[in-house]
Design a protein around this motif. Sequence first.
Motif, PDB file in Angstrom:
ATOM      1  N   UNK A  41       0.814  -1.223   0.000  1.00  0.00           N
ATOM      2  CA  UNK A  41       0.000   0.000   0.000  1.00  0.00           C
ATOM      3  C   UNK A  41       0.848   1.274   0.000  1.00  0.00           C
ATOM      4  N   UNK A  42       2.067   1.188   0.536  1.00  0.00           N
ATOM      5  CA  UNK A  42       2.930   2.360   0.672  1.00  0.00           C
ATOM      6  C   UNK A  42       4.363   1.980   0.327  1.00  0.00           C
ATOM      7  N   UNK A  43       5.034   2.839  -0.440  1.00  0.00           N
ATOM      8  CA  UNK A  43       6.434   2.623  -0.834  1.00  0.00           C
ATOM      9  C   UNK A  43       7.268   3.779  -0.308  1.00  0.00           C
ATOM     10  N   UNK A  71       2.109   5.346  -9.166  1.00  0.00           N
ATOM     11  CA  UNK A  71       0.886   6.138  -9.088  1.00  0.00           C
ATOM     12  C   UNK A  71      -0.295   5.406  -9.694  1.00  0.00           C
ATOM     13  N   UNK A  72      -0.073   4.712 -10.808  1.00  0.00           N
ATOM     14  CA  UNK A  72      -1.157   3.978 -11.464  1.00  0.00           C
ATOM     15  C   UNK A  72      -1.674   2.832 -10.598  1.00  0.00           C
ATOM     16  N   UNK A  76       0.726   4.851  -1.932  1.00  0.00           N
ATOM     17  CA  UNK A  76       1.362   6.048  -1.393  1.00  0.00           C
ATOM     18  C   UNK A  76       2.871   5.920  -1.587  1.00  0.00           C
ATOM     19  N   UNK A  77       3.513   7.001  -1.978  1.00  0.00           N
ATOM     20  CA  UNK A  77       4.952   6.974  -2.231  1.00  0.00           C
ATOM     21  C   UNK A  77       5.607   8.124  -1.472  1.00  0.00           C
ATOM     22  N   UNK A 103       4.681  11.808  -2.346  1.00  0.00           N
ATOM     23  CA  UNK A 103       5.133  12.826  -1.409  1.00  0.00           C
ATOM     24  C   UNK A 103       6.660  12.939  -1.490  1.00  0.00           C
ATOM     25  N   UNK A 104       7.119  14.067  -1.992  1.00  0.00           N
ATOM     26  CA  UNK A 104       8.549  14.310  -2.172  1.00  0.00           C
ATOM     27  C   UNK A 104       9.037  15.247  -1.073  1.00  0.00           C
ATOM     28  N   UNK A 105      10.136  14.891  -0.427  1.00  0.00           N
ATOM     29  CA  UNK A 105      10.632  15.746   0.650  1.00  0.00           C
ATOM     30  C   UNK A 105      11.092  17.079   0.079  1.00  0.00           C
TER      31      UNK A 105
END
Length: 377
Positions: A41-43, A71-72, A76-77, A103-105
């Motif tokens: 679910x989350x990477x 994304x496809x 959550x990334x 989400x990019x820092x």
Amino acid sequence: MKIMHLSDLHIGKKVNEYSMLQDQIYILKEILQIIDDEKVETVIIAGDVYDRSLPPNEALELFDEFLYQLSSRNVNVFVISGNHDSPERISYGGRMMTENKIFLSPVYDGNVKPITLNDDYGEVNFYLLPFVRPADIRRYFPDENIENYTDAVKVAIDNMNVDFNERNILVTHQFVTGAELSESEDIIVGGTDNVSGEVFDGFDYVALGHIHREQTVGKDNIRYCGTPLKYSFSEAKHIKSVTILDFNDKGNIEYSKIPLTPFRDMREIRGTYYELTLKSNYENTNTDDYLHITLTDEEDIPDAIGKLRSIYPNIMKLDYDNLRTRGSGTVDAIENIESKSPFELFADLFKQQNNQDMSKEQEEIMRNLIDKIWEEN
């Protein structure tokens, strides 16, 4: 919540002048298949997305495709920058990408706010702390006593105002004291970039990047997932993997590793030239692997690497291990020099340098050469 921890993709990297791009394309597809199979679910990608701050176009295109594929899948990334990345390039477009759960820092500005997701057990807070140096932290907290990397990371965490009664994950990219290194990391000589693991106390999980070998540091929940590919021969015996977390209620995390199978492995083999060219010794191996070959012949093989590449096309390194190469390379004083003939003196010198006597053929050549020189004088 099922989470995959990745780091240190180093997209665009070259190893011994060999581009790893084809291998990276292959391994990222394998990782996507694992995400599908495991219903991730989350990477998390804990830094060093690229191998350098100005990555080549093909590296940018590959990571763009990887993010699109994630994304496809509606996962959550979370992505932070590492010491090899440009923080500005990693953060570019981040505010727009959050709509697609990417989400990019941002570039560190002293203000790290959590990104909160929900699962069956409630909220999970993700804190994204990119690679920082003491100078980065001093800039925003000039009144704090920051003398080293541990101080810097501690001040950064203290100013996140984390509620440790909640479920919290920290994603960061630092060299934690006690981590086991490979040859492919960029570590400051003397270990001045060490960060004590104690600064992470209270987090349910710390997803680390920077060190290329999968390992925990001090506690099970402070973890490096390692690189998805081998980037030096010091990693030849490593088994690369992805780390999977089953994050349940507070204090309840289950860990697993899923091994990765590369397009081309990185291996070390040794033997005589005859042994390595014997079909029975290589026909059941992947001869396209990246190889470090050590020849054990006592005599150098003319154009050995060119000949061996007809069988092993991706030789990255070739060397010898024999009596000559194992010797100290020093020549001791020759005893009784005045009582020895020129041939005996040369024979002593040859043995000192090569750790073996001359062959019969070499002896004959040397005797003839000495006789000729003495005749002319």
